[in-house]
Structures are given as structure tokens and as C-alpha cells.
Design a protein around this motif. Structure first.
Motif, short mmCIF file in Angstrom:
data_model
loop_
_atom_site.label_atom_id
_atom_site.label_comp_id
_atom_site.label_asym_id
_atom_site.label_seq_id
_atom_site.Cartn_x
_atom_site.Cartn_y
_atom_site.Cartn_z
N CYS A 142 39.59 42.81 46.26
CA CYS A 142 40.48 42.39 45.17
C CYS A 142 40.04 42.99 43.83
N LEU A 143 38.77 43.23 43.67
CA LEU A 143 38.26 43.84 42.45
C LEU A 143 38.54 45.34 42.44
N ASN A 144 38.14 46.03 43.50
CA ASN A 144 38.24 47.49 43.52
C ASN A 144 39.68 47.99 43.59
N GLU A 145 40.51 47.30 44.36
CA GLU A 145 41.91 47.73 44.46
C GLU A 145 42.62 47.61 43.12
N PHE A 146 42.34 46.53 42.41
CA PHE A 146 42.97 46.32 41.09
C PHE A 146 42.55 47.42 40.11
N ILE A 147 41.25 47.72 40.07
CA ILE A 147 40.75 48.74 39.13
C ILE A 147 41.27 50.12 39.52
N ALA A 148 41.32 50.41 40.82
CA ALA A 148 41.80 51.72 41.27
C ALA A 148 43.26 51.94 40.89
N ARG A 149 44.09 50.94 41.11
CA ARG A 149 45.50 51.06 40.75
C ARG A 149 45.68 51.24 39.25
N LYS A 150 44.92 50.48 38.48
CA LYS A 150 45.04 50.54 37.02
C LYS A 150 44.55 51.89 36.50
N ALA A 151 43.45 52.40 37.07
CA ALA A 151 42.92 53.70 36.64
C ALA A 151 43.85 54.84 37.06
N ASN A 152 44.39 54.77 38.28
CA ASN A 152 45.31 55.81 38.74
C ASN A 152 46.57 55.86 37.88
N LYS A 153 47.05 54.69 37.49
CA LYS A 153 48.23 54.66 36.63
C LYS A 153 47.93 55.29 35.28
N GLU A 154 46.75 54.99 34.73
CA GLU A 154 46.36 55.56 33.45
C GLU A 154 46.16 57.07 33.56
N ASP A 155 45.59 57.52 34.68
CA ASP A 155 45.32 58.95 34.87
C ASP A 155 46.55 59.71 35.37
N GLU A 156 47.61 58.96 35.69
CA GLU A 156 48.84 59.57 36.22
C GLU A 156 48.56 60.40 37.48
N CYS A 157 47.86 59.77 38.40
CA CYS A 157 47.54 60.44 39.66
C CYS A 157 47.49 59.40 40.77
N SER A 158 47.24 59.85 41.98
CA SER A 158 47.12 58.95 43.12
C SER A 158 45.93 59.40 43.96
N GLY A 159 45.62 58.60 44.98
CA GLY A 159 44.50 58.97 45.84
C GLY A 159 43.32 58.04 45.69
N ARG A 160 42.28 58.36 46.42
CA ARG A 160 41.09 57.51 46.45
C ARG A 160 40.37 57.51 45.11
N PHE A 161 39.96 56.34 44.68
CA PHE A 161 39.22 56.20 43.43
C PHE A 161 37.75 55.85 43.69
N TRP A 162 37.51 55.09 44.77
CA TRP A 162 36.15 54.64 45.08
C TRP A 162 35.56 55.43 46.24
N GLU A 163 34.25 55.53 46.26
CA GLU A 163 33.52 56.28 47.28
C GLU A 163 33.38 55.46 48.56
N GLY A 164 34.44 55.37 49.33
CA GLY A 164 34.39 54.64 50.59
C GLY A 164 34.10 53.17 50.39
N ARG A 165 33.39 52.56 51.35
CA ARG A 165 33.09 51.14 51.29
C ARG A 165 32.02 50.87 50.23
N PHE A 166 32.05 49.67 49.71
CA PHE A 166 30.97 49.26 48.82
C PHE A 166 29.71 49.03 49.65
#
Length: 339
Positions: A142-166
Motif C-alpha cells: 500500500c505504501l510503495n504502490e501509492f508512491i510509484a503511481r504518484k511519482a510516475n504521474k509526476e514524471d509522465e512515464c510508466s513502468g517499474r519504480f521500485w527494485e523488485g520486492r522490499f
């Protein structure tokens, strides 16, 4: 070989876990990107606010954290007793702040269930949510998915944001917990991003010191996120009132907050100086309580995350943990040799 998260978590052995997530891109999670000259400093506040929001919904407490340029650390405490005491209605309320509500559960809440089979099915769904509210994998998702979506929207891109599993690390005793928390809080000092704990913004040590000082300028300027919530405080230290708290069954970190801040501040100033001659004669009281010499402690505070993996504790605690998680053994290098 990758291990399942279930095989790494054993609540019968410890409720404390150290989690790390790292950004996969060259562009930073936070900080300033030297290649693009863009600043992502504001994203630190995203992580802190989302983290506190989730803690207010999950039955998981935050003991320590540090938000770095391309990764972050969390030390979490799982409150299994509180989770079991919550009503079905409270579980529904918490989980449905994050995800949509099935029609069957809506009918159960409005007392429109017409059969025992439907009632059992609705309760089974809710009990599944109860399990998720003490699951660090769901918390991190719930933490990583939220940050990834928000960062991807800001960067205007898609794809993986985090390095695999925590990555996660079981902290099997009080010594391992204290050492890991100090290691996490000292991250900005070791990275030479700041000169002392009291100036290490976006760490738990800094947040614990906030009531003693005015709110930082950076936090005053940050705009709130889209949601509102009652902020859940960091998991408290109960060492100052250990007898009183034990009698009243109040959970907490079994050390004094003042002793902990003294230890982290003392360690940070020495690490920052990067020389043995900087060691002060005024040794923190916790070092004597742990039976540690200065060099051993400084080595632990600097290399804990590199030298220990999977689970950390005494040999006895590691053996029990291995048995309870279906492992034959845990590497002996994970024994925290404090004494």
C-alpha cells in the motif's frame, strides 16, 4: 533462492521487522538528480505522510524510519493483540479506506444478508482483511504502490519504480531492535547529508525531537496530500516507566527515549568526524547497559544493514526462529554479538 515472505515472518518469535525499499531508476526517489538537475525533495514528505496514514489504518506501528535519496528504511512493530480485539465493523472501516467494498460486505453491514451461507462468506472476507492489517507485505504494498503511481504521474512515464520486492529483516531481541533503530536513524549522517541527528529531517529521531522544537521550515511549506487522518504517533519508548507500563500491559520499545537519543546523537557526531580521536569521554548510558565497547557499537551502527540479513538476534533466538519458519539453520553471522 528467493524465500516467500511468509517464511521470513514469525510473530511468535518477534513483532519487530526492518524493511527496506530501493528505487530502481537512475532518477532519484527523493533528493536532486545530478543528470537532469531536477529536485525530488518533496517526495520525502509523500513517503512520510503515506507511511503515517497507513499506520493509522493497519495494526502496525512505526518504530524508526529514514527517507533517503534512492531508498527508505522502516522498522515496524506488529500489534497482533490489538488486531484480534477489533470488531468486524472496525476491520471493515479500516480496510475500506484503502480498497473498494464488495457488495456482499455492503449487504452484511446494512443487515440485508438473507442466509447463513452469505453471512459466513461475508465474515470470511472480513477475517481475511483482519489478517492483512497485520501483514507487512500488505503495508509495504500500500505504501510503495501509492508512491510509484504518484511519482510516475509526476514524471509522465510508466513502468517499474521500485527494485523488485522490499527486503525484510526479523529483529529477534531487544538488542537487535535497538541496534537496527540506531542504524536507521543514522543513515543521513553516514551518507554525510547532515551533521547531526537533530538536523536529520525525515528520520524518526528527528520526528521524536519535533515536540521539543518548532516545526521545521520544510514541513511548514509542504502541501497536505489528498486525504485527512488522525496521525498515529511513532511507537513509544517505555523504558522510563517500564514497571508501570508492564503492570498496565502498555506496549512499547523497552528503552528510555532520552537514553536512545543520547546514544544516536553521540554515535552520529563520531561517525561524522570519521576518526577515533573524536570519541567523547561521556559514553551514553545504553552502551554500558548493553556491555558494549565504543568500537564494537560504532561498527554495528555503521554496518548493521550490510553485515546482517534475514534475521538478527542471539544464537538461541535464531535457532527458535529457524525452527518456527521451517529452516534448518540461520547463518551464525547473524548472531548479534553484543556481550
Amino acid at each position: 533462492m528467493t524465500q516467500s515472505r511468509q517464511s521470513q515472518v514469525s510473530l511468535s518469535d518477534t513483532p519487530y521487522y526492518h524493511c527496506i525499499s530501493r528505487c530502481v531508476r537512475r532518477a532519484y526517489l527523493c533528493g536532486e538528480d545530478k543528470y537532469t538537475e531536477k529536485s525530488f525533495e518533496h517526495r520525502r514528505q509523500w513517503v512520510v505522510e503515506r507511511m503515517h496514514y497507513l499506520a493509522s489504518l493497519f495494526n502496525i506501528d512505526i518504530c524508526a524510519y529514514a527517507i533517503m535519496s534512492n531508498h527508505y528504511h522502516l522498522v515496524l512493530h506488529i500489534d497482533e493483540a490489538l488486531n484480534e480485539s477489533l470488531s468486524h465493523e472496525e476491520i471493515c472501516y479500516r480496510w475500506c479506506q484503502l480498497y473498494s467494498k464488495p457488495i456482499l460486505v455492503e449487504r452484511w453491514q446494512s443487515e440485508q444478508i438473507v442466509s447463513e451461507a452469505e453471512n459466513k462468506a461475508a465474515l470470511a472476507i472480513i477475517e481475511g482483511w483482519r489478517g492483512r492489517l497485520v501483514d507487512i507485505s500488505w503495508f509495504m504494498r500500500c505504501l510503495n504502490e501509492f508512491i510509484a503511481r504518484k511519482a510516475n504521474k509526476e514524471d509522465e512515464c510508466s513502468g517499474r519504480f521500485w527494485e523488485g520486492r522490499f527486503k525484510s529483516q526479523a529483529l529477534l531481541d531487544e538488542d537487535a531492535l535497538l541496534t537496527c533503530m540506531a542504524y536507521v536513524d543514522l543513515n543521513p549522517v553516514r551518507a554525510k547529508m547532515t551533521v547531526s541527528v537533530e538536523t536529520s529531517e525525515y528520520t524518526s529521531a528527528y520526528e521524536r525531537l519535533l515536540p521539543c522544537k518548532k516545526v521545521g521550515v520544510a514541513q511548514q511549506q509542504e502541501k497536505p496530500l489528498e486525504y485527512t487522518f488522525t496521525k498515529k504517533p511513532l511507537f513509544g519508548f517505555v523504558g522510563d516507566e517500564s514497571q508501570h507500563n508492564s503492570e498496565n500491559n502498555i506496549p512499547g520499545i523497552p528503552f528510555s527515549l532520552l537514553d536512545y537519543i543520547e546514544l544516536v546523537d553521540w554515535s552520529g557526531r563520531i561517525i561524522r568526524e570519521d576518526k577515533r580521536g573524536a570519541i567523547s569521554n561521556q559514553r551514553p548510558r545504553l552502551l554500558s547497559m548493553l556491555g558494549l565497547d565504543d568500537d564494537t557499537w560504532l561498527s554495528l551502527a555503521s554496518n548493521f544493514g550490510k553485515d546482517y540479513h534475514g534475521a538478527v538476534g542471539s544464537l538461541e533466538a535464531l535457532a527458535t526462529y529457524a525452527s518456527n519458519t521451517g529452516k534448518r539453520w540461520i547463518a551464525s553471522k547473524n548472531q548479534l554479538r553484543l556481550h
